[in-house]
Write an enzyme that holds these catalytic residues in place. Structure first.
Site, mmCIF file in Angstrom:
data_model
loop_
_atom_site.group_PDB
_atom_site.id
_atom_site.type_symbol
_atom_site.label_atom_id
_atom_site.label_comp_id
_atom_site.label_asym_id
_atom_site.label_seq_id
_atom_site.Cartn_x
_atom_site.Cartn_y
_atom_site.Cartn_z
ATOM 1 N N LYS A 15 0.843 -1.201 0.000
ATOM 2 C CA LYS A 15 0.000 0.000 0.000
ATOM 3 C C LYS A 15 0.881 1.254 0.000
ATOM 4 C CE LYS A 15 -3.895 -2.220 2.268
ATOM 5 N NZ LYS A 15 -4.507 -2.651 3.509
ATOM 6 N N GLN A 50 -4.735 -1.250 9.690
ATOM 7 C CA GLN A 50 -4.667 -2.589 9.098
ATOM 8 C C GLN A 50 -5.285 -3.627 10.047
ATOM 9 O OE1 GLN A 50 -3.402 -3.344 5.919
ATOM 10 N NE2 GLN A 50 -4.253 -5.367 6.353
ATOM 11 N N ASP A 62 -11.200 3.050 4.289
ATOM 12 C CA ASP A 62 -11.628 1.656 4.205
ATOM 13 C C ASP A 62 -13.153 1.550 4.179
ATOM 14 O OD1 ASP A 62 -9.859 -0.396 3.842
ATOM 15 O OD2 ASP A 62 -9.336 -0.618 5.964
#
Ligand code: NDP
Length: 296
Positions: free
Chosen positions: A54, A98, A121
């Site tokens: 990422k 994460q 997200d």
């Protein structure tokens, strides 16, 4: 019928190029560089790989990447304090924590402490509610990637029968909401669904998000249907490690009109959509129009 292969790798590269062009424009015209902060707690090897890639792709599209690597025993208080700092930092437009988090940390509490406008997200409860009610939100990256591929392939999805297999909060449920938003008739199947083969057989669009290697055989697929395989399963075959999806690719490709491979289908789209969401969050934060074709 032999299915057209929906090449997620090429499509994701196209999305990243679009993001990169827009980032350059923002820099030149507004003096602003979008920033994505990624928080990793602990040393889970798969999470480390995701975070690294990422960060690399964030920099490649011209954005600023801020990586925060915290010890596995970081307290909830310290993690929330970091998120608080990122929420108020104007250089940070997107925040991603994460998952999974170590067991002692409350995932819901942590996710819901992110400013919803920076929740790239799309897991914050406010964004879930906005999506369900058809309002502007941050949309989870994997379902957004699937939607982009479907729109690219079909144009309009209006009136199509879609079956989503899987009802998780990160894939199945938001995917179903997005398809409903595009006027599909949507069925959500799960482990208790009766007669799954016949449920899947009526679908024009099949989204498989289960996490069971090759569980959907070709004879469940209607002739000409579009099959999006979200599953990523590591298996051993002929003494070799292999990645396979939730769909039996060979038999499904004989019946489908179009199908995503694993690897090289949905997977690459997820990070591309994370970058697209960060750009969208940045544009919204500074009051500019959202980038076209990169949102739901
Ligand atoms: P979850 O384990 O959270 O959810 C799986 C879903 O599948 C559940 O709703 C479960 O039903 C359902 N299910 C399990 N067994 C069956 C069955 N026999 N028949 C019908 N439904 C069943 O998984 P995720 O949604 O997180 O992920 C799904 C897959 O997608 C995984 O392989 C994951 O690795 C992959 N993935 C890929 C991404 C990418 O970037 N390509 C991103 C995210 C995930 P129930 O609710 O009843 O238990």
């Amino acid at each position: 019928m032999v299915a057209q292969v929906v090449d997620g790798k090429t499509f994701a590269a196209k999305v990243r190029a679009q993001v990169s062009d827009q980032v350059l424009k923002l820099k030149e015209e507004n003096g602003i560089i979008p920033g994505l902060a990624v928080v990793l707690v602990g040393e889970d090897p798969a999470s480390q790989v995701y975070v690294r890639s990422k960060g690399k792709m964030t920099v490649e599209v011209g954005m600023n990447s801020y990586e925060h690597k915290l010890d596995v025993d970081t307290s909830e208080e310290d993690l929330l304090a970091l998120i608080d700092q990122l929420n108020t930092n104007p250089a940070v437009h997107g925040i991603l924590v994460q998952l999974p988090l170590p067991r002692h940390l409350n995932e819901d509490l942590v996710i819901n402490s992110i400013d919803p406008a920076k929740d790239v997200d799309g897991f914050h409860i406010s964004n879930v509610g906005l999506l369900v009610t058809g309002q502007k939100s941050m949309v989870p990256c994997t379902p957004l990637g699937c939607l982009m591929m479907l729109r690219d392939h079909h144009g309009s999805l209006s009136g199509m029968d879609a079956v989503v297999i899987g009802r998780s909060n990160i894939v199945g449920k938001p995917m179903a909401q997005l398809l409903l938003g595009d006027s599909c008739t949507v069925t959500i199947a799960h482990s208790r669904t009766k007669d799954l083969p016949n449920v899947v057989r009526r679908a024009d669009i099949v989204i498989a998000a289960v996490g069971r290697p090759e569980m959907v055989p070709g004879d469940w697929i209607k002739e000409g249907a579009t099959v999006i395989d979200v599953g990523i399963n590591r298996i051993e075959r002929d003494g070799k490690n292999k990645l396979v999806g939730d769909v039996d690719y060979a038999s499904a490709a004989d019946r489908a009109g179009a199908i995503t491979p694993v690897p090289g289908g949905v997977g690459p789209m997820t990070i591309a959509c994370l970058l697209a969401n960060t750009l969208t969050a940045c544009c919204r934060a500074i009051g500019l129009p959202e980038p076209e074709g990169l949102t739901a």
